[in-house]
Write a protein that holds these residues in place. Structure first.
Motif, PDB file in Angstrom:
ATOM      1  N   ARG A 709       0.861  -1.164   0.000  1.00  0.00           N
ATOM      2  CA  ARG A 709       0.000   0.000   0.000  1.00  0.00           C
ATOM      3  C   ARG A 709       0.908   1.226   0.000  1.00  0.00           C
ATOM      4  NH1 ARG A 709       0.756   1.785   5.103  1.00  0.00           N
ATOM      5  NH2 ARG A 709       0.538   3.620   3.911  1.00  0.00           N
ATOM      6  N   THR A 710       0.335   2.381  -0.281  1.00  0.00           N
ATOM      7  CA  THR A 710       1.168   3.540  -0.601  1.00  0.00           C
ATOM      8  C   THR A 710       1.715   4.220   0.645  1.00  0.00           C
ATOM      9  OG1 THR A 710      -0.776   4.994  -0.753  1.00  0.00           O
ATOM     10  CG2 THR A 710      -0.038   3.897  -2.758  1.00  0.00           C
ATOM     11  N   VAL A 711       2.792   4.949   0.426  1.00  0.00           N
ATOM     12  CA  VAL A 711       3.530   5.599   1.511  1.00  0.00           C
ATOM     13  C   VAL A 711       3.627   7.094   1.225  1.00  0.00           C
ATOM     14  CG1 VAL A 711       5.767   5.769   2.670  1.00  0.00           C
ATOM     15  CG2 VAL A 711       4.877   3.530   1.995  1.00  0.00           C
ATOM     16  N   LEU A 712       3.369   7.891   2.233  1.00  0.00           N
ATOM     17  CA  LEU A 712       3.514   9.345   2.121  1.00  0.00           C
ATOM     18  C   LEU A 712       4.233   9.837   3.371  1.00  0.00           C
ATOM     19  CD1 LEU A 712       3.003  12.010   0.711  1.00  0.00           C
ATOM     20  CD2 LEU A 712       0.734  12.082   1.753  1.00  0.00           C
ATOM     21  N   ARG A 713       5.524  10.144   3.196  1.00  0.00           N
ATOM     22  CA  ARG A 713       6.347  10.599   4.305  1.00  0.00           C
ATOM     23  C   ARG A 713       7.224  11.732   3.811  1.00  0.00           C
ATOM     24  NH1 ARG A 713       9.654   5.975   7.222  1.00  0.00           N
ATOM     25  NH2 ARG A 713      11.496   6.941   6.315  1.00  0.00           N
ATOM     26  N   ALA A 714       7.295  12.807   4.560  1.00  0.00           N
ATOM     27  CA  ALA A 714       7.928  14.031   4.072  1.00  0.00           C
ATOM     28  C   ALA A 714       9.389  13.845   3.697  1.00  0.00           C
ATOM     29  CB  ALA A 714       7.799  15.132   5.134  1.00  0.00           C
ATOM     30  N   ASP A 715      10.105  12.951   4.415  1.00  0.00           N
ATOM     31  CA  ASP A 715      11.527  12.777   4.099  1.00  0.00           C
ATOM     32  C   ASP A 715      11.750  11.905   2.872  1.00  0.00           C
ATOM     33  OD1 ASP A 715      12.522  10.017   6.243  1.00  0.00           O
ATOM     34  OD2 ASP A 715      10.545  10.557   5.468  1.00  0.00           O
ATOM     35  N   LEU A 716      10.687  11.288   2.356  1.00  0.00           N
ATOM     36  CA  LEU A 716      10.817  10.417   1.193  1.00  0.00           C
ATOM     37  C   LEU A 716      10.086  10.952  -0.031  1.00  0.00           C
ATOM     38  CD1 LEU A 716      10.227   6.956   2.922  1.00  0.00           C
ATOM     39  CD2 LEU A 716      12.421   7.934   2.221  1.00  0.00           C
ATOM     40  N   VAL A 717       9.039  11.709   0.183  1.00  0.00           N
ATOM     41  CA  VAL A 717       8.195  12.195  -0.906  1.00  0.00           C
ATOM     42  C   VAL A 717       8.196  13.714  -0.912  1.00  0.00           C
ATOM     43  CG1 VAL A 717       5.870  12.190  -1.906  1.00  0.00           C
ATOM     44  CG2 VAL A 717       6.743  10.143  -0.746  1.00  0.00           C
ATOM     45  N   GLY A 718       8.844  14.291  -1.921  1.00  0.00           N
ATOM     46  CA  GLY A 718       8.881  15.734  -2.058  1.00  0.00           C
ATOM     47  C   GLY A 718       7.600  16.270  -2.663  1.00  0.00           C
TER      48      GLY A 718
END
Length: 894
Positions: A709-718
């Motif tokens: 399932r999808t991932v949304l994390r500030a240090d990985l997704v600009g």
């Protein structure tokens, strides 16, 4: 350019216009070089039956890339000498789509400092035309001008020169139409017309002279050769009759010439950031410098892929199709020793034959990749270059005819004029060991990868197919990236076939993102982390659970097929003939693939299909929406999901689309979701409103293409990145993704009549959402003392997710729900979770996540738990834990 680099390969065993000349009496009259530069072919065209086929343009006849680029570069040097250095610096070069886009770019290279723009027949969402004109004799007439810099066509004002480049002048009408349209916008004092050959009649020449006097501008011509085409009376009618006769006799497309299709391998070019794929929106000297610097490394990547490919076939080189010995092998192309100084190999063998195949208007990028590859490989390979085309031309396998073979395949760039056939000429039978297909990312679509698509056609005639994708350049609004990320496709990302789905995700497969279920639950409920910032450990089913999935699939396949057919037919009826399916990753993705398969099976439609990330509380992936708007009409996008629960994602999507448009994003997306099952009564487009077992809900990645399932994390997704996801390649042995799809697809014919009846009934019914599910969830939340609707997960699919990903508290099952809940009961038993049968439940079951969870709620075995109900009466035991504790197996995906 050196003499060798500009020398055409034309062994004149027989002129490639003899076949037409003998039958129709057509003749070329003029410069001695015309016969070397041009051949003749026939086409079905109401205005002109014959076609002048250039041997040095690189469109229909494969030619050495250095020859093709050198022909244009030399013309550009002549224009530079004509204008002088300073006036050449102020000039603007304009090429014509589709045939002369690469030639015009090469002319601009010869001028050195001039910016370049070519006309286009591809509208680009969000880019308003700065002008346009018509090409009267063509099968496709409208030319658009879409410069990113709106002042580009104005150049240095009236004193600047506009250089117009076409492959040939037949009548001069296109040039007259262009100059008339552009002179009205930006009057100037001088125009230079450039072409490989000038074949106008004396009367046509006089018309251009008169027009130049009329507008008060100087018009110069620079051509390589000049002459006329002698056409006897009645040639058009006789030519059309001859075409009709030959089309009956000849196959539509060259039959396969290899025993088994060649493998198709993607080559990562690492195209330089910020460099456009061509001149559609303008190409500056700075772009040229950046591309030149990057070309050697890109060519080396292609050369390495050649080395890694299958052995060369050594088949009938040069037999049959153009590009072989009959059409272009000079003494310079023959080698006794295959030694490349650039690559250091020393073997006695015949040189490898490599074709770099461009795509319609995308001519310059593959041409320059070809010149760089030609230089990198040296004597190791005979490199040729040509491109696909929209132009339908008759193929006749005769040495005296310019188009020996043709491959026919469907358009694969979602053209504005709708679907249609496209062509690659003189490729089949030419003995190419490898074909390097170069397309822009707009054209890297399911149609490209389809069984009847371009790649499959090429694979039938060569030993190896390489696919190199150049990122499509789209003029970006302020604060948006010039080049958006591109979709990921299998087999590099997911176990689905590349034409089944394009993932609008970034690959985080090498990032450690998994955390134990209890650790994640505590962080989520305490507010310390969002659920999309980590991944649960992927649950691997026990043999008993796997057997249950297999049995459930077999018994429910008919019901799923009916729902797939019904929702697809509803979408086609209400959202147009060619919707763009965009599934919500990941539960929606198998449904989107099945809908795409139904549309193809029943209607012959190849619908685009993508997977996009949406995160509760964070919204939808805005970068992915911008990508969709850049490649498709937002009004055509249909969002797809597997099922509804209480409707949280339905509400989330509507709010996210509204916020996206309010922030300046492209408008027009319809937030309505089409789902397989809508037990919650949350949407109006569905296959059924029954809450039944959809086997794809039983598992995680192993039924969803091996994607997390999808991932949304500030240090990985600009801010300009796609959301992330992982590809669990190591779970391939357990993958049942395609088994699930194939099992359901096999039932399509059996349920077709039922689907027709159900669709007719649904289209006439009141399908307004009732939100019955939301009301039930609110009631359950209060009755069980949870007081948080986010911890109440209604329906079979959502309950399964609770048991696989979260820390469950208890399961509510509708009394007498039956076989649809067998896997629920097995998972609950493995996790030590009580199943409570209740009446008056609008769903088959509801999963309750443990409220107020801390890791102290579970024992060392991950099952036993101490504590009580959060309700005031202190009822039921609290359970939690890891599904691996009893028969399952947990694996980390990194």
């Amino acid at each position: 350019m050196s003499e060798r680099a500009t020398r055409e390969e034309t062994v004149n065993v027989v002129w490639s216009g003899d076949w037409v000349a003998e039958r129709l009496g057509v003749a070329l009259e003029g410069d001695d070089e015309l016969g070397d530069l041009l051949g003749l072919a026939l086409r079905r065209n109401p205005r002109r039956a014959h076609l002048l086929v250039s041997n040095v343009l690189g469109k229909h006849v494969p030619q050495r890339p250095s020859v093709v680029h050198g022909a244009g570069y030399e013309l550009g040097e002549r224009v530079r000498a004509l204008l002088g250095r300073e006036e050449a610096r102020r000039a603007v070069v304009l090429g014509y789509a589709e045939t002369a886009t690469g030639l015009g770019h090469a002319v601009a290279d010869g001028l050195r400092d001039a910016p370049y723009l070519h006309s286009t027949r591809r509208p680009v969402t969000g880019v308003a035309p700065a002008g346009g004109f018509e090409e009267s004799h063509s099968h496709a007439t409208s030319h658009l001008l879409l410069p990113e810099d709106r002042d580009l066509l104005a150049g240095g004002g009236p004193a600047s020169t506009l250089v117009l480049v076409d492959d040939e002048f037949s009548t001069g009408n296109t040039v007259l139409n262009t100059v008339r349209a552009l002179h009205a916008l930006h009057p100037r004092e001088r125009y230079v017309i450039v072409a490989l050959v000038d074949m106008r009649s004396p009367a046509d020449r006089d018309r251009l002279t008169a027009f130049a006097a009329e507008i008060g501008a100087r018009v110069d011509l620079v051509t390589r050769a000049a002459g006329t085409v002698a056409l006897p009376d009645g040639v058009l009618e006789r030519g059309q009759a001859l075409v009709a006769e030959e089309e009956v006799r000849a196959p539509a497309s060259a039959p396969p010439s290899v025993p088994a299709p060649a493998p198709v391998t993607r080559v990562a070019l690492d195209w330089p950031a910020g460099v456009p794929d061509g001149g559609r929106h303008g190409f500056t000297p700075d772009h040229r410098a950046a591309l030149e610097a990057a070309l050697p490394a890109m060519a080396e990547r292609i050369a390495t892929a050649l080395d890694d490919g299958a052995p060369r076939r050594g088949d009938d080189h040069g037999q049959g199709a153009g590009g072989g010995r009959d059409h272009g092998r000079s003494a310079a192309g023959e080698h006794d020793r295959d030694r490349s100084p650039a690559r250091g190999q020393d073997q006695v063998r015949a040189p490898r034959r490599v074709l770099v195949l461009g795509f319609e208007e995308l001519m310059y990028a593959p041409l320059r990749l070809g010149t760089a590859l030609e230089e990198a490989l040296g004597a190791e390979a005979e490199v040729r270059y040509s491109t696909t085309t929209r132009s339908p031309v008759l193929a006749v396998d005769d040495p005296g005819y310019a188009i020996r073979t043709r491959l026919v395949f469907p358009a694969h760039d979602d053209p504005a004029d709708g679907p249609g056939d496209r062509y690659a000429y003189n490729v089949a039978g030419a003995g190419f060991d490898t074909v390097v297909a170069v397309v822009d990312s707009t054209a890297d679509t399911p149609e490209l990868h389809a069984p009847d698509g371009l790649l499959a056609r090429l694979a039938e005639h060569t030993g190896q197919v390489l696919l190199a994708v150049v990122p499509s350049y789209t003029p970006a609004p302020v604060q948006e990236p010039a080049v958006l990320p591109e979709p990921l496709r299998g087999p590099d990302f997911s176990s689905y076939a590349p034409d089944e789905v394009g993932w609008l995700l970034q690959d985080l497969s090498d990032t450690e993102l998994e955390a134990p279920t209890e650790e994640r639950e505590e962080a989520i409920q305490s507010g310390g982390a969002h659920y999309a910032e980590s991944l649960p450990v992927e649950y691997q089913p026990s043999p008993a659970y796997q057997a249950l999935f297999t049995a459930a699939l077999e018994t429910s396949a008919d019901r799923i097929a009916r729902a797939v057919g019904t929702v697809t037919e509803t979408v086609l009826a209400e959202r147009g003939p060619r919707p763009v399916l965009v599934s919500l990753a990941r539960a929606g993705t198998p449904v989107g693939v099945l809908m795409r398969r139904w549309a193809r099976h029943r209607h012959g439609l190849d619908l685009p299909h993508y997977a996009i990330s949406i995160v509760r509380g964070r919204g939808i992936d805005a970068t992915a929406l911008r990508w969709l708007a850049a490649h498709h009409d937002p009004a055509d996008v249909v969002f797809v999901d597997g099922w509804t629960g209480k409707g949280a994602i339905t509400r989330e999507l509507a709010a996210a689309i509204e916020a996206f448009e309010a922030s300046g994003g492209p408008a027009g997306f319809d937030p309505e979701i089409a789902v397989l099952a809508d037990p919650g009564g949350c949407v109006r487009t569905y296959g059924t409103r029954e809450d039944f077992l959809i086997p794809s809900a039983c598992l995680n990645s192993t039924v969803s293409g091996l994607i997390s399932r999808t991932v949304l994390r500030a240090d990985l997704v600009g801010p300009d990145d796609f959301h992330g996801g992982k590809f669990y390649r190591e779970l391939a042995a357990s993958d049942v993704s395609n088994h699930f799809l194939d099992t359901v697809t096999a039932r399509f014919d059996e349920v077709a009549a039922e689907v027709d009846d159900a669709t007719k009934e649904l289209l006439a019914a009141d399908r307004a959402p009732t939100w019955e599910g939301w009301a039930a969830v609110e009631r359950i939340s209060e009755e069980y003392g949870i007081h948080d609707v986010n911890l109440v997960k209604p329906g079979v699919g959502e309950t399964t997710r609770v048991l696989l990903r979260r820390v469950p508290w208890k399961i509510l099952a509708r009394r007498g729900a039956g076989p649809d809940l067998e896997h629920i009961r097995l998972l609950a038993e493995q996790r030590g979770v009580p199943v409570e049968e209740v009446d008056d439940l609008p769903y088959s079951c509801v999963g309750l996540i443990h409220p107020r969870f801390t890791r102290g709620a579970t024992g060392a075995d991950g099952k036993a738990a101490a504590g009580g109900s959060p309700a005031a009466d202190g009822g039921g035991a609290v359970r939690g834990g890891n599904p691996a504790a009893d028969g399952g197996e947990a694996v980390r995906g990194a």
